[in-house]
Design a protein around this motif. Structure first.
Motif, PDB file in Angstrom:
ATOM      1  N   ALA A  80      41.114  50.936  47.513  1.00 24.74           N
ATOM      2  CA  ALA A  80      39.495  49.866  47.436  1.00 24.74           C
ATOM      3  C   ALA A  80      39.505  50.305  48.861  1.00 24.74           C
ATOM      4  O   ALA A  80      38.310  50.360  49.000  1.00 24.74           O
ATOM      5  N   LEU A  81      40.244  49.325  49.751  1.00 24.24           N
ATOM      6  CA  LEU A  81      39.594  49.068  51.074  1.00 24.24           C
ATOM      7  C   LEU A  81      39.629  49.835  52.036  1.00 24.24           C
ATOM      8  O   LEU A  81      38.235  50.283  52.791  1.00 24.24           O
ATOM      9  N   VAL A  82      40.585  50.506  51.947  1.00 26.01           N
ATOM     10  CA  VAL A  82      40.368  52.067  52.783  1.00 26.01           C
ATOM     11  C   VAL A  82      39.436  52.881  52.823  1.00 26.01           C
ATOM     12  O   VAL A  82      38.726  53.716  53.177  1.00 26.01           O
ATOM     13  N   GLU A  83      39.351  53.585  50.910  1.00 27.63           N
ATOM     14  CA  GLU A  83      38.385  54.513  50.427  1.00 27.63           C
ATOM     15  C   GLU A  83      37.028  54.167  50.201  1.00 27.63           C
ATOM     16  O   GLU A  83      36.107  54.162  50.310  1.00 27.63           O
ATOM     17  N   GLY A  84      36.875  52.378  50.388  1.00 30.43           N
ATOM     18  CA  GLY A  84      35.598  52.223  50.140  1.00 30.43           C
ATOM     19  C   GLY A  84      35.608  51.751  48.459  1.00 30.43           C
ATOM     20  O   GLY A  84      34.167  52.982  48.407  1.00 30.43           O
ATOM     21  N   VAL A  85      36.420  52.315  47.617  1.00 27.46           N
ATOM     22  CA  VAL A  85      36.081  52.022  46.006  1.00 27.46           C
ATOM     23  C   VAL A  85      35.900  50.282  45.458  1.00 27.46           C
ATOM     24  O   VAL A  85      36.795  50.001  45.910  1.00 27.46           O
ATOM     25  N   GLU A  86      35.308  50.820  44.880  1.00 26.75           N
ATOM     26  CA  GLU A  86      34.592  49.565  43.623  1.00 26.75           C
ATOM     27  C   GLU A  86      36.179  49.045  43.016  1.00 26.75           C
ATOM     28  O   GLU A  86      36.662  49.905  42.762  1.00 26.75           O
ATOM     29  N   VAL A  87      36.696  47.818  42.777  1.00 28.29           N
ATOM     30  CA  VAL A  87      37.471  47.539  41.779  1.00 28.29           C
ATOM     31  C   VAL A  87      37.270  46.401  41.061  1.00 28.29           C
ATOM     32  O   VAL A  87      36.236  45.974  40.621  1.00 28.29           O
ATOM     33  N   LYS A  88      37.165  46.926  39.793  1.00 26.38           N
ATOM     34  CA  LYS A  88      37.355  46.131  38.288  1.00 26.38           C
ATOM     35  C   LYS A  88      38.781  45.547  37.662  1.00 26.38           C
ATOM     36  O   LYS A  88      39.450  46.219  37.861  1.00 26.38           O
ATOM     37  N   ILE A  89      38.720  44.403  36.982  1.00 31.95           N
ATOM     38  CA  ILE A  89      39.927  43.744  36.543  1.00 31.95           C
ATOM     39  C   ILE A  89      39.486  43.435  35.522  1.00 31.95           C
ATOM     40  O   ILE A  89      38.797  43.276  34.728  1.00 31.95           O
ATOM     41  N   GLU A  90      40.549  44.293  34.567  1.00 26.71           N
ATOM     42  CA  GLU A  90      40.494  44.417  33.368  1.00 26.71           C
ATOM     43  C   GLU A  90      42.354  43.704  33.164  1.00 26.71           C
ATOM     44  O   GLU A  90      42.796  43.756  33.738  1.00 26.71           O
ATOM     45  N   SER A  91      41.983  43.875  31.397  1.00 26.57           N
ATOM     46  CA  SER A  91      43.203  43.015  30.853  1.00 26.57           C
ATOM     47  C   SER A  91      45.070  43.248  31.282  1.00 26.57           C
ATOM     48  O   SER A  91      45.743  42.357  31.337  1.00 26.57           O
ATOM     49  N   GLY A  92      44.936  44.671  31.104  1.00 29.97           N
ATOM     50  CA  GLY A  92      46.204  45.276  31.008  1.00 29.97           C
ATOM     51  C   GLY A  92      46.825  44.447  30.317  1.00 29.97           C
ATOM     52  O   GLY A  92      46.508  44.334  29.022  1.00 29.97           O
ATOM     53  N   ASN A  93      48.203  44.322  30.797  1.00 31.89           N
ATOM     54  CA  ASN A  93      49.237  43.072  29.722  1.00 31.89           C
ATOM     55  C   ASN A  93      48.771  41.660  30.601  1.00 31.89           C
ATOM     56  O   ASN A  93      50.820  41.643  29.764  1.00 31.89           O
ATOM     57  N   GLY A  94      47.985  41.444  30.478  1.00 28.09           N
ATOM     58  CA  GLY A  94      48.733  40.151  30.818  1.00 28.09           C
ATOM     59  C   GLY A  94      47.652  39.624  30.017  1.00 28.09           C
ATOM     60  O   GLY A  94      46.624  39.428  29.562  1.00 28.09           O
ATOM     61  N   PHE A  95      48.139  37.857  29.848  1.00 28.02           N
ATOM     62  CA  PHE A  95      47.821  36.739  28.640  1.00 28.02           C
ATOM     63  C   PHE A  95      47.366  36.252  29.394  1.00 28.02           C
ATOM     64  O   PHE A  95      48.326  35.159  30.341  1.00 28.02           O
ATOM     65  N   LEU A  96      46.880  34.647  28.667  1.00 31.62           N
ATOM     66  CA  LEU A  96      46.103  33.846  30.059  1.00 31.62           C
ATOM     67  C   LEU A  96      46.968  32.792  28.691  1.00 31.62           C
ATOM     68  O   LEU A  96      47.070  32.775  27.355  1.00 31.62           O
ATOM     69  N   ASN A  97      47.930  32.547  29.258  1.00 31.39           N
ATOM     70  CA  ASN A  97      49.218  31.402  28.835  1.00 31.39           C
ATOM     71  C   ASN A  97      48.788  29.622  28.171  1.00 31.39           C
ATOM     72  O   ASN A  97      49.123  28.873  27.824  1.00 31.39           O
ATOM     73  N   CYS A  98      47.195  29.704  28.139  1.00 31.38           N
ATOM     74  CA  CYS A  98      46.617  28.446  27.371  1.00 31.38           C
ATOM     75  C   CYS A  98      45.425  29.130  27.048  1.00 31.38           C
ATOM     76  O   CYS A  98      44.488  30.112  27.391  1.00 31.38           O
ATOM     77  N   ASN A  99      44.436  28.192  26.359  1.00 29.34           N
ATOM     78  CA  ASN A  99      42.860  28.218  25.772  1.00 29.34           C
ATOM     79  C   ASN A  99      41.922  27.933  26.921  1.00 29.34           C
ATOM     80  O   ASN A  99      41.692  26.623  26.959  1.00 29.34           O
ATOM     81  N   TRP A 100      41.417  29.641  27.400  1.00 26.53           N
ATOM     82  CA  TRP A 100      40.327  29.186  28.131  1.00 26.53           C
ATOM     83  C   TRP A 100      39.110  29.431  27.772  1.00 26.53           C
ATOM     84  O   TRP A 100      38.672  30.848  27.022  1.00 26.53           O
ATOM     85  N   PHE A 101      37.935  29.115  28.202  1.00 26.91           N
ATOM     86  CA  PHE A 101      36.412  28.900  27.727  1.00 26.91           C
ATOM     87  C   PHE A 101      36.202  29.155  28.393  1.00 26.91           C
ATOM     88  O   PHE A 101      35.788  28.533  29.686  1.00 26.91           O
ATOM     89  N   PHE A 102      34.823  29.321  28.706  1.00 20.19           N
ATOM     90  CA  PHE A 102      33.384  30.040  29.476  1.00 20.19           C
ATOM     91  C   PHE A 102      32.188  29.090  28.877  1.00 20.19           C
ATOM     92  O   PHE A 102      31.735  29.156  27.434  1.00 20.19           O
ATOM     93  N   CYS A 103      31.422  28.143  29.457  1.00 19.45           N
ATOM     94  CA  CYS A 103      30.364  27.650  28.887  1.00 19.45           C
ATOM     95  C   CYS A 103      29.127  28.936  30.197  1.00 19.45           C
ATOM     96  O   CYS A 103      29.074  28.793  30.930  1.00 19.45           O
ATOM     97  N   SER A 104      28.466  28.999  28.517  1.00 22.73           N
ATOM     98  CA  SER A 104      27.729  30.060  29.211  1.00 22.73           C
ATOM     99  C   SER A 104      25.827  29.106  29.694  1.00 22.73           C
ATOM    100  O   SER A 104      25.333  29.515  30.328  1.00 22.73           O
ATOM    101  N   GLY A 105      26.314  27.910  29.623  1.00 22.24           N
ATOM    102  CA  GLY A 105      25.452  26.758  29.972  1.00 22.24           C
ATOM    103  C   GLY A 105      25.032  26.484  30.898  1.00 22.24           C
ATOM    104  O   GLY A 105      24.411  26.558  32.209  1.00 22.24           O
ATOM    105  N   CYS A 106      26.813  26.167  32.374  1.00 27.76           N
ATOM    106  CA  CYS A 106      26.928  25.463  32.098  1.00 27.76           C
ATOM    107  C   CYS A 106      27.976  26.295  33.877  1.00 27.76           C
ATOM    108  O   CYS A 106      28.120  25.693  34.876  1.00 27.76           O
ATOM    109  N   LYS A 107      28.271  27.668  33.220  1.00 27.57           N
ATOM    110  CA  LYS A 107      28.516  28.199  34.186  1.00 27.57           C
ATOM    111  C   LYS A 107      30.494  28.379  34.102  1.00 27.57           C
ATOM    112  O   LYS A 107      30.889  28.384  34.895  1.00 27.57           O
ATOM    113  N   VAL A 108      30.605  27.205  33.679  1.00 27.22           N
ATOM    114  CA  VAL A 108      32.406  26.192  33.955  1.00 27.22           C
ATOM    115  C   VAL A 108      33.342  26.993  32.966  1.00 27.22           C
ATOM    116  O   VAL A 108      32.976  27.385  32.254  1.00 27.22           O
TER     117      VAL A 108
END
Ligand SMILES: [Zn+2]
Length: 136
Positions: A80-108
């Motif tokens: 990505a750095l050498v060729e100047g290519v965009e990077v997108k992060i995808e879930s793959g085989n990772g899982f979040l080990n606790c329950n995470w939430f996103f608030c659309s109101g305050c972006k926390v």
């Protein structure tokens, strides 16, 4: 939902969904994918300074698996750095080990390690709460 085979425990969800190069883009490049477990191993080894053994324990994988994931992550970032290519992060085989939430109101982002049903932001009280992708 059952965890996928060879799932990798991820402690903290990413703050971003990817990176875009500055100054060069011919508009024809396919973005490179950086999987959640690859970002996690970069965070643990390069950002937090942990050993591969410590990272393997946190990710609930063998050290050789962590080494393999780390090599893929480094290769993707280098390309990505050498060729100047965009990077997108995808879930793959990772899982979040606790329950995470996103608030659309305050972006926390906030987590709920007890796994209780959450319908209100802990900061602003908004009910516009989304369980973050990758949670099991
Ligand atoms: Zn909020």
């Amino acid at each position: 939902m059952a965890r996928p085979r060879h799932a990798n425990s991820v402690q903290i969800p990413p703050r971003i969904k990817g990176f875009t190069p500055v100054g060069y883009c011919n508009g024809e490049c396919e973005p490179l994918l950086l999987y959640l477990e690859e970002l996690e191993v970069i965070r643990l080894l390069d950002y937090e300074g942990l050993s591969q053994e410590e990272a393997a324990r946190l990710m609930q994988r063998s050290r050789s698996s962590v080494t393999r994931i780390y090599q893929r992550a480094r290769a993707t970032i280098a390309k990505a750095l050498v060729e100047g290519v965009e990077v997108k992060i995808e879930s793959g085989n990772g899982f979040l080990n606790c329950n995470w939430f996103f608030c659309s109101g305050c972006k926390v982002r906030f987590n709920n390690p007890k796994g209780n049903v959450t319908n209100e932001c802990v900061l602003c009280g908004s009910t516009e709460i989304v369980k973050m992708e990758g949670c099991v």
